[in-house]
Design a protein around this motif. Structure first.
Motif, mmCIF file in Angstrom:
data_model
loop_
_atom_site.group_PDB
_atom_site.id
_atom_site.type_symbol
_atom_site.label_atom_id
_atom_site.label_comp_id
_atom_site.label_asym_id
_atom_site.label_seq_id
_atom_site.Cartn_x
_atom_site.Cartn_y
_atom_site.Cartn_z
ATOM 1 N N GLY A 110 0.807 -1.221 0.000
ATOM 2 C CA GLY A 110 0.000 0.000 0.000
ATOM 3 C C GLY A 110 0.836 1.264 0.000
ATOM 4 O O GLY A 110 2.010 1.257 0.414
ATOM 5 N N PRO A 111 0.275 2.372 -0.460
ATOM 6 C CA PRO A 111 0.977 3.656 -0.404
ATOM 7 C C PRO A 111 1.170 4.078 1.047
ATOM 8 O O PRO A 111 0.299 3.855 1.887
ATOM 9 C CB PRO A 111 0.028 4.607 -1.145
ATOM 10 N N LYS A 112 2.296 4.701 1.354
ATOM 11 C CA LYS A 112 2.591 5.125 2.719
ATOM 12 C C LYS A 112 2.025 6.522 2.968
ATOM 13 O O LYS A 112 2.269 7.445 2.200
ATOM 14 C CB LYS A 112 4.099 5.113 2.968
ATOM 15 N N VAL A 113 1.281 6.641 4.063
ATOM 16 C CA VAL A 113 0.745 7.936 4.480
ATOM 17 C C VAL A 113 1.123 8.147 5.948
ATOM 18 O O VAL A 113 0.861 7.284 6.786
ATOM 19 C CB VAL A 113 -0.785 8.005 4.317
ATOM 20 N N VAL A 114 1.748 9.270 6.224
ATOM 21 C CA VAL A 114 2.231 9.584 7.571
ATOM 22 C C VAL A 114 1.373 10.677 8.183
ATOM 23 O O VAL A 114 1.076 11.688 7.539
ATOM 24 C CB VAL A 114 3.704 10.052 7.513
ATOM 25 N N LEU A 115 0.971 10.487 9.433
ATOM 26 C CA LEU A 115 0.354 11.555 10.207
ATOM 27 C C LEU A 115 1.435 12.124 11.118
ATOM 28 O O LEU A 115 1.925 11.433 12.017
ATOM 29 C CB LEU A 115 -0.828 11.023 11.035
ATOM 30 N N ASP A 116 1.826 13.355 10.858
ATOM 31 C CA ASP A 116 2.891 14.023 11.600
ATOM 32 C C ASP A 116 2.319 14.598 12.890
ATOM 33 O O ASP A 116 1.550 15.555 12.866
ATOM 34 C CB ASP A 116 3.491 15.130 10.714
ATOM 35 N N LEU A 117 2.737 14.033 14.032
ATOM 36 C CA LEU A 117 2.162 14.406 15.316
ATOM 37 C C LEU A 117 3.114 15.241 16.163
ATOM 38 O O LEU A 117 3.074 15.185 17.401
ATOM 39 C CB LEU A 117 1.756 13.137 16.089
ATOM 40 N N GLU A 118 3.952 16.029 15.529
ATOM 41 C CA GLU A 118 4.946 16.817 16.254
ATOM 42 C C GLU A 118 4.461 18.222 16.614
ATOM 43 O O GLU A 118 5.276 19.104 16.879
ATOM 44 C CB GLU A 118 6.227 16.922 15.426
ATOM 45 N N PHE A 119 3.149 18.435 16.612
ATOM 46 C CA PHE A 119 2.628 19.767 16.895
ATOM 47 C C PHE A 119 1.879 19.839 18.229
ATOM 48 O O PHE A 119 1.112 20.771 18.455
ATOM 49 C CB PHE A 119 1.672 20.203 15.779
ATOM 50 N N ALA A 149 -4.259 2.182 2.882
ATOM 51 C CA ALA A 149 -2.892 2.698 2.849
ATOM 52 C C ALA A 149 -2.096 2.103 4.005
ATOM 53 O O ALA A 149 -2.659 1.529 4.946
ATOM 54 C CB ALA A 149 -2.920 4.223 2.956
ATOM 55 N N HIS A 150 -0.782 2.237 3.908
ATOM 56 C CA HIS A 150 0.086 1.834 5.012
ATOM 57 C C HIS A 150 0.238 3.071 5.897
ATOM 58 O O HIS A 150 0.976 3.993 5.572
ATOM 59 C CB HIS A 150 1.439 1.371 4.460
ATOM 60 N N LEU A 151 -0.480 3.106 7.003
ATOM 61 C CA LEU A 151 -0.598 4.296 7.824
ATOM 62 C C LEU A 151 0.473 4.331 8.910
ATOM 63 O O LEU A 151 0.713 3.343 9.604
ATOM 64 C CB LEU A 151 -1.991 4.350 8.462
ATOM 65 N N TRP A 152 1.119 5.502 9.046
ATOM 66 C CA TRP A 152 2.165 5.720 10.046
ATOM 67 C C TRP A 152 1.776 6.872 10.961
ATOM 68 O O TRP A 152 1.165 7.848 10.518
ATOM 69 C CB TRP A 152 3.492 6.089 9.375
ATOM 70 N N LEU A 153 2.138 6.756 12.243
ATOM 71 C CA LEU A 153 2.080 7.866 13.177
ATOM 72 C C LEU A 153 3.514 8.179 13.576
ATOM 73 O O LEU A 153 4.209 7.315 14.126
ATOM 74 C CB LEU A 153 1.271 7.506 14.428
ATOM 75 N N THR A 154 3.998 9.380 13.286
ATOM 76 C CA THR A 154 5.358 9.752 13.669
ATOM 77 C C THR A 154 5.314 10.932 14.634
ATOM 78 O O THR A 154 4.353 11.690 14.670
ATOM 79 C CB THR A 154 6.209 10.127 12.439
ATOM 80 N N GLY A 155 6.385 11.059 15.420
ATOM 81 C CA GLY A 155 6.398 12.091 16.448
ATOM 82 C C GLY A 155 5.366 11.828 17.515
ATOM 83 O O GLY A 155 4.857 12.745 18.153
ATOM 84 N N CYS A 156 5.061 10.556 17.730
ATOM 85 C CA CYS A 156 3.993 10.151 18.645
ATOM 86 C C CYS A 156 4.559 10.036 20.062
ATOM 87 O O CYS A 156 5.093 8.992 20.445
ATOM 88 C CB CYS A 156 3.409 8.812 18.183
#
Length: 366
Positions: A110-119, A149-156
Motif C-alpha cells: 500500500g501507499p505510505k501515508v504519515v500523520l505528523d504528530l509533532e505539533f 494505505a500503510h498508515l504511520w504515526l510519527t512524532g507520537c
C-alpha cells in the motif's frame, strides 16, 4: 455591554496563551466556536438520554414479553436471541479478520501515508482531544477500505501519545507507531517525502507508490497559518496541495481536517478521480457560503459514532469468546496474508466506504 462585546471579551479571555494574539475576526470566530460547542454538548446530552430511554424501553418490552409467554415460548425466545447474537458476533469477527488481512497486506504494497504528530505543543487539551478523534477515524476508515494505505504515526509522544494509549484496543491497531520524526523514520527516503499542505505551490496530480505522503496533525483554530509549509521548507522536503480548486469552489478556505485529507487520498486511490473523491468526502456545508453558516458542531458526533464501532467490536467479540459463543481465533500470520492476497487484482477489491466524512474540528490541513 452588548452581546457582541461580551462574546469578544470572553473570546479574548479564553484564547490560549501560546501563539500569536488573535485578531478581532479570529476572536469572533472563537466566540462562535464556543457557542457551537455549547450547543453540541447540549445535543450530545440529549442524545445520550434518548438512547438510555430507548434501552430501558426495549428491556421493559422484552421483560413483558417473557412474562406473558409460556415456559416453552420463553425458551424459544431466549434461544432465538442468543442465536442472533452469535451470528452478529461471528459476522463481526469475520469482518475484523478480513480487516486485519487488508491492513497487513497494505504494509507490503500500500501507499505510505504519515500523520505528523509533532505539533502537540501548539495545541490546547481540547484540540489534542479532537486530533485523537481524527486519528481514530483515519484508522477506522482505512480498515474498512478495500485497498487501504500503510498508515504511520510519527512524532507520537508526550501528551498526545498518552491520549492515544488510553484508547480501547489501541495496542492492537495494525499501524506503524513512531516516537521519532518522519525524517528519522525514513532516513534513506528524504527525496520521497511529500508534505501535503494547502500553502504549497505544487499541485498533487497522481499518487506515486514510491512517495511517502505526510499530513500534518494540527488542530489550530486558525492560529498557526503556514506552519506545515514552513516546516517542509526548513527540512528541505517536497510539498504539494490537493487540486481542490480545480474542481470545487470552497466556501471559505481549502483547510480540511486530518481525516478528510486522508480519506480523500483513499478515495482517489480507489476511483482515480479527484472530483469524485472531493465530492464524496468534503461536507456540503464547506462548498458554499450558505452551507458554511450551518452548525459545524455536529461533526464531532458523526466521527465519534463511526469510530465507536472499533472498541465496540473488540469488546463484544471478547465477551462472546468468554461466554463460549464463538471460539478464539489465532492471529493471522504474514504468510497466511500473502497466501490469501497474492495474485488478486487489487482493483477488483475496491468498494465504497460509504461513511459520512464530516470532521471533528478544523485542522491546519489541505
Amino acid at each position: 455591554m452588548d452581546e457582541a462585546g461580551v462574546e469578544e471579551r470572553n473570546a479574548t479571555a479564553t484564547a490560549p496563551d501560546a501563539g500569536p494574539a488573535l485578531s478581532k475576526s479570529a476572536r469572533k470566530k472563537l466566540a462562535k466556536q464556543q457557542r457551537l460547542e455549547a450547543r453540541k454538548a447540549e445535543r450530545k446530552a440529549a442524545e445520550k438520554e434518548r438512547r438510555r430511554r430507548d434501552v430501558e424501553r426495549r428491556r421493559r418490552e422484552w421483560d413483558e414479553s417473557l412474562a406473558a409467554a409460556t415456559e416453552e415460548e420463553r425458551a424459544q425466545m431466549i434461544g432465538a436471541r442468543r442465536e442472533a447474537r452469535r451470528e452478529r458476533v461471528e459476522r463481526r469477527a469475520e469482518e475484523r479478520e478480513m480487516r486485519a488481512l487488508r491492513l497487513r497486506r497494505a504494509a507490503e504494497v500500500g501507499p505510505k501515508v504519515v500523520l505528523d504528530l509533532e505539533f502537540s505543543d501548539l495545541m490546547t487539551p481540547n484540540e489534542i482531544h479532537s486530533l485523537v478523534q481524527q486519528i481514530m477515524y483515519c484508522y477506522a476508515v482505512n480498515g474498512r477500505c478495500a485497498s487501504p494505505a500503510h498508515l504511520w504515526l510519527t512524532g507520537c509522544q508526550g501528551e498526545l501519545d498518552t491520549h492515544l494509549q488510553r484508547l480501547p484496543g489501541y495496542d492492537k491497531w495494525i499501524i506503524e507507531k513512531e516516537s521519532r520524526s518522519y525524517i528519522e523514520a525514513f532516513p534513506e527516503q528524504k527525496d520521497n517525502l511529500v508534505y501535503l499542505t494547502a500553502d504549497s505551490e505544487t499541485t498533487l496530480e497522481e499518487i506515486d507508490q514510491k512517495k511517502i505522503y505526510i499530513i500534518g496533525g494540527l488542530v489550530d483554530r486558525n492560529r498557526w497559518k503556514g506552519v506545515t509549509m514552513k516546516k517542509a521548507n526548513e527540512e528541505g522536503i517536497h510539498s504539494a496541495k490537493l487540486p481542490i480548486g480545480n474542481y470545487l469552489k470552497m466556501s471559505s478556505s481549502q483547510v480540511l481536517t486530518v481525516n478528510q485529507v486522508f480519506e480523500i487520498l483513499l478515495k482517489f486511490i480507489e476511483t482515480k478521480d479527484w472530483k469524485d473523491a472531493f465530492f464524496q468526502v468534503i461536507p456540503q456545508r464547506k462548498r458554499g457560503e450558505l452551507e458554511a453558516q450551518t452548525d459545524e458542531g455536529e461533526d464531532d458526533e458523526t466521527s465519534a459514532t463511526a469510530i465507536a464501532k472499533l472498541s465496540e467490536d473488540e469488546g463484544e467479540l471478547e465477551s462472546a469468546e468468554e461466554d463460549g459463543i464463538v471460539s478464539k481465533k489465532p492471529r493471522t500470520t504474514e504468510a497466511e496474508v500473502a497466501a490469501t492476497t497474492d495474485g488478486v487484482d487489487q482493483q477488483q477489491l475496491v468498494s465504497k466506504v460509504g461513511e459520512d466524512t464530516k470532521a471533528p474540528q478544523k485542522s491546519l490541513m489541505l
